[in-house]
Design an enzyme around this catalytic site. Structure first.
Site, mmCIF file in Angstrom:
data_model
loop_
_atom_site.group_PDB
_atom_site.id
_atom_site.type_symbol
_atom_site.label_atom_id
_atom_site.label_comp_id
_atom_site.label_asym_id
_atom_site.label_seq_id
_atom_site.Cartn_x
_atom_site.Cartn_y
_atom_site.Cartn_z
ATOM 1 N N LYS A 65 -19.725 23.250 58.091
ATOM 2 C CA LYS A 65 -19.679 22.222 57.036
ATOM 3 C C LYS A 65 -19.806 20.790 57.572
ATOM 4 O O LYS A 65 -20.244 19.898 56.855
ATOM 5 C CB LYS A 65 -18.371 22.331 56.250
ATOM 6 N N ILE A 73 -17.582 36.080 48.347
ATOM 7 C CA ILE A 73 -17.928 36.598 47.020
ATOM 8 C C ILE A 73 -18.936 35.668 46.326
ATOM 9 O O ILE A 73 -19.306 35.892 45.177
ATOM 10 C CB ILE A 73 -16.707 36.876 46.113
#
Ligand code: ATR
Length: 287
Positions: A73, A23
């Site tokens: 990451k 989102i």
């Protein structure tokens, strides 16, 4: 309020895989619109083995900022010209800022959680914390708790050795008492203040799973935080609430890590009234 993309529009985005459920584009595009900034934020799915090319390409295309999510990451760290000391401690980067020489890496996950805790009057300083899990998310949480001067960190993890590695890693940087327990040793836990659930257990669609079934556990603390935001109330939080424990889900962390990334990209501080505005718009969209 800006609505048009034109020749001066700057591009921000998210790289990861999978990214279909993110989102972040919603948060950032609402932010850009509220701040009347000429930015667009897009999801970029990067296939396995394409990370180098993605970063080089982003730089060549003058992409001003990127968020980085699973599984990149850690991998992304050796593609950067600089990494903040705190992101180095955590060992993961989730935000890249464009400079003329390359990207600088930041970690706004931990600070996002910190902002959400502060907003909800949850204090890490001097608290005894139990972290459930010892994966990537737990690393950010552990470093944050230590940086914020908590009193003690107990890590509970299925694989005890991974908990021990995390505890050692934290103590390498911070002088904090740590303890590590396996899932079968939960009965040994002494009363504490805050439990922070960092595993994917209980995440949609497996919403009935709970990392800790032992009902006695929920009699030992008074604040429960789950990093999961879908569902809004995990089984872990449900059980905690039944026992009179204050609960907080991971939506605030997600929201504030995005806000902090936007602040990094633009060298701005986003004011409380804009934050409220963006949050309200998200609540309208997602209920
Ligand atoms: P993330 O980066 O999201 O934290 P991760 O690095 O894969 O993900 O870590 C997942 C965490 O959830 C780990 O602590 C993992 O426990 P192990 O270290 O024993 O693997 C924990 N976890 C995941 N699935 C689990 C399960 N079914 N039961 C118990 N622990 C689980």
């Amino acid at each position: 309020m800006r609505q048009k993309i034109n020749g001066e529009t700057k591009v921000l985005g998210l790289i990861g895989n999978p990214i279909e459920h993110t989102i972040s584009p919603i948060i950032h595009n609402i932010l850009a619109s509220k701040l009347d900034m000429n930015y667009v934020y897009l999801p970029f799915k990067v296939e396995n083995g394409m990370l180098d090319k993605a970063i080089e390409g982003a730089r060549a295309l003058n992409i001003k900022g990127l968020n980085v999510t699973v599984p990149y990451k850690e991998q992304v760290m050796d593609k950067l010209i600089e990494i903040t000391p705190f992101a180095k401690q955590i060992g993961a980067v989730n935000t890249l800022k464009f400079t003329d020489n390359g990207y600088i890496g930041y970690n706004t996950d931990a600070d996002g959680l910190n902002a959400s805790l502060i907003k909800n009057s949850i204090k890490l300083k001097d608290s005894k914390i139990v972290i459930i899990g010892a994966g990537g998310a737990a690393k950010a949480v552990g470093m944050l708790c230590a940086r914020e001067k908590c009193k003690k960190i107990t890590i509970i993890n299925r694989t005890v050795i991974k908990g021990q590695i995390l505890a050692n890693n934290i103590r390498q940087y911070y002088n904090v008492e740590t303890k590590v327990l396996g899932l079968d040793e939960i009965g040994k836990i002494e009363p504490f203040d805050i439990a922070i659930q960092t595993t994917p257990i209980g995440m949609s669609p497996k919403v009935h799973d709970n990392p800790i079934d032992d009902t006695d556990f929920y009699k030992k603390f008074h604040i429960a935080v789950d990093l999961i935001y879908n569902p809004t109330k995990t089984e872990f939080l449900e059980e905690a609430e039944k026992n009179g424990i204050k609960i907080l889900n991971g939506f605030g962390m997600l929201f504030y890590q995005g806000i902090k990334a936007y602040e990094v990209w633009n060298d701005i501080i986003i004011t409380e009234d804009i934050l409220e505005d963006v949050m309200n718009e998200l609540i309208n969209l997602y209920g």
